[in-house]
Design an enzyme around this catalytic site. Sequence first.
Site, mmCIF file in Angstrom:
data_model
loop_
_atom_site.group_PDB
_atom_site.id
_atom_site.type_symbol
_atom_site.label_atom_id
_atom_site.label_comp_id
_atom_site.label_asym_id
_atom_site.label_seq_id
_atom_site.Cartn_x
_atom_site.Cartn_y
_atom_site.Cartn_z
ATOM 1 N N ASP A 213 0.871 -1.163 0.025
ATOM 2 C CA ASP A 213 0.148 -0.056 -0.076
ATOM 3 C C ASP A 213 0.934 1.255 -0.107
ATOM 4 O O ASP A 213 2.102 1.001 0.037
ATOM 5 C CB ASP A 213 -0.980 0.042 1.269
ATOM 6 N N HIS A 288 -2.713 3.245 -4.357
ATOM 7 C CA HIS A 288 -2.270 2.772 -3.322
ATOM 8 C C HIS A 288 -0.897 2.166 -3.358
ATOM 9 O O HIS A 288 -0.690 1.174 -3.068
ATOM 10 C CB HIS A 288 -3.256 1.867 -2.727
ATOM 11 N N GLU A 353 -10.203 2.948 -5.291
ATOM 12 C CA GLU A 353 -9.963 4.528 -4.872
ATOM 13 C C GLU A 353 -8.822 5.243 -5.815
ATOM 14 O O GLU A 353 -8.223 6.251 -5.233
ATOM 15 C CB GLU A 353 -9.465 4.612 -3.490
HETATM 16 C C1 TNX Z 1 -10.859 1.972 2.242
HETATM 17 S S1 TNX Z 1 -11.379 -0.802 1.328
HETATM 18 C C2 TNX Z 1 -9.744 1.433 1.780
HETATM 19 C C3 TNX Z 1 -8.429 1.347 2.423
HETATM 20 C C4 TNX Z 1 -8.638 1.767 3.853
HETATM 21 C C5 TNX Z 1 -10.019 1.615 4.327
HETATM 22 C C6 TNX Z 1 -10.113 2.258 5.773
HETATM 23 C C7 TNX Z 1 -10.316 -0.289 0.336
HETATM 24 C C8 TNX Z 1 -10.548 -1.165 -0.825
HETATM 25 N N1 TNX Z 1 -9.840 0.683 0.612
HETATM 26 O O1 TNX Z 1 -7.217 1.673 1.748
HETATM 27 O O2 TNX Z 1 -7.608 1.253 4.636
HETATM 28 O O3 TNX Z 1 -10.854 2.394 3.704
HETATM 29 O O4 TNX Z 1 -11.457 1.632 6.453
#
Ligand code: TNX
Length: 789
Positions: A213, A288, A353
Amino acid sequence: MKSALVVCLSLFLGLIVIPACRTATEPPAEPLSSVSVIPLPQSAKLEPGSFTVTAQTAIVFAPDDESAAEAARYLADKLGAAAGAQFSVTRGASAPGPGAILFKKTADAAPGGESYGLQIAADGVVLEAASPAGFFYGVQTILQLLPAEVFSGKSMGVPLTLPCVDIQDVPRLPWRGMMLDCSRHFFPKEFVLKYIDFLVLHKMNTFHWHLTDDQGWRIEIKKYPRLTEVGAWRVDREDKHWNERPPQTAEEKASYGGFYTQDEIREVIAYAKSRFITVVPEIEMPGHCLSALASYPQYSCSGGPFTVPPGGVWPILDVYCPGNEGTFGFLENILGEVCDLFPGEFIHIGGDEVDKATWKACPKCQARIAKEGLKDEEELQSYFVKRIEKFLNSKGKKLIGWDEILQGGLAPNAAVMSWRGTEGGIAAARAGHDVVMSPTSHCYFDYYQGDPATEPLAIGGYLPLSRVYSFDPAPAELTPDEAAHIIGAQANLWTEYVPTTEHSEYMTFPRIAAIAEIGWTAQDKRDWTDFTCRMDKQFARYRRAGINAAESAYGVRFNPGLDPVKQTYGIGLETDTFRPDIRFTLDGSDPVAASPAYRRPLVPKTTGVIKAATFVEGRLAGKPSEVQVVVHRALGIPAALAFPFKDRYTGGGPLALTDGLRGSISPGDGRWQGFEGDDLVATIDLKKAKKISRVNVAFLQRAASWIFLPSSVEIAVSSDGQSFEPVQTLTHDVPALSPEPVVKEFSVETKGRKARYVRVHARNIGVCPDGHPGAGDKAWVMADEIVVE
Ligand code: TNX
């Protein structure tokens, strides 16, 4: 008693449903499960009598069947430790005589090969299965049927007695998963092995290992040593809040972090395999990935330079550049090593994301879009994922990713892990793709599991044990054929706010028991009350195993409501545990074991504080909780709303604005009622004209959560509910972007005016103002109580 409240114990029934469950003296109203096993077996018939394991108990498995040998030895080890004796494991087609534990192979395997049958009789035990996994799960059940002391791993002098029982068992779903994020905080290999045993305790079979990440790259890749020389380390800013950590400066050396060597990874995989757990690695892309870009900036759009961020990154702008052909070579080389290491079917590629702004401004990405005839950046992401899928398929692997991989079109063979609700999973299942359900609403173990006021700092949210348990991964709207694509249920422990191994145990336990039962036990066999009943013993097992399980489930929740028959108001006290011994005080002191016991809903007579806590055998379990209660004329009268409140912030439902409970500074405490984009327009009918001296409403502002004070609050009264007479309109001068959360009271003197109806109209500012990260998005307006004096 000196107390701020006078409480009469009202006589009504029904506000709190005292669950019927088996006790020594009382027969159950409904038959509850007969065995205290978690996850609950598909069928278990308790019979009279018991069987006691002694040092003489023989453990036998069929001579021609190695599939039981491992499980038989595993059981012998556990029993040996618990009995302080050595158990011999021998081969034999049948039990050598009475008093043996026989492992017997059956031909008829349920699909998936994880089923088993267990017959415990006074003269011996027979465990039947068709596969090594089935035997292993049968052994886990035997261990749970023994006293909890067995989980201490040492002899505690208790008789090893098993109840006579006939169990037939098979899991509901083939993917019963837990994800551990080892990037945001690094946990040593020893803890990862321990975590695998946590899954074993719950018959889970998939360990999703979040290995990369932004904040750390944790897997050795031989071809790219900088990934772990650079990407595994960040500057230590652990003394600061996750979202307030300045980046590394030029003078600083990054020294906080760690990684797993390929040998260590092989060791984890082998350990998991011997326990029938598949390890699914996650290598995040196309976002990420700052830890990788800090090591190899040439695969970004800008070329860098980058450092590994020591804390929160938002939005996710620095991502891999799909316009650059080299990026694919780089990722395929990495994935090649990953495929060689991990024998499982699935490789998780993240996919979540990504902010597409960087690709929009990148000439190479735009050239790729033009060359490939793609419509936009969403399709560019889809192109990226499809190319990676092709590579993984060529290696004999299947791609799984977070639900964002649906954007721009799903890769042909991909499976989807649905986290932003279940919608992505539903869409994927309808399109014939396999799905693992893991929505934030029920599966995010980084969320608070109790009242935030009594919990260690967490990322936010509210996910108590009962809410996890309420999840059904197969949405009702799917046809049986579509629902067959829901292959799993999984919980995720993200670790931004989880810096230590102890804390990750705290966040995992006891909620792991709920997600395990969701994955294992048929939906129609699951029952919350029955589960809490079995959790009593499960907590004892955790204690014996030395696991740092949270006791938040014992925390008391305040549940104001109306008696369904008499429509009288009262405050119920409840927990997520079975038949809790709740004690309360009204004088502000902390409850002790000798404080008054809660029996029925409390009816407050004066304004003050209620404190409550649960006791187990006289010991405080969990932490005391408290609530401010305001007694006023509108108490218990539901307000009529012109615009509905939103599910995310119900404040407890239709009574929220007149339930007497004040909110805290936290919008997620369950007491604030929220309106998104709409005004709060609430009318209260006092049923007859009454003298009113004052109306007081408090609003919450928390700009970081898109919650703002109303631009104005108008109080009006009426005698007929038709024509309203304005009393006063209030405004305020708190800046909308003030960083600190604010609770602001809006109070209007009505000078003893007589009225039957009171109306509050709070104007939502509409959208988040300029300068706010959500500028232009709908704003929330939020109140906890309309106090009518
Ligand atoms: C969203 S869940 C994210 C993570 C974060 C998390 C915190 C996901 C696929 N992405 O990168 O750690 O929320 O709740």
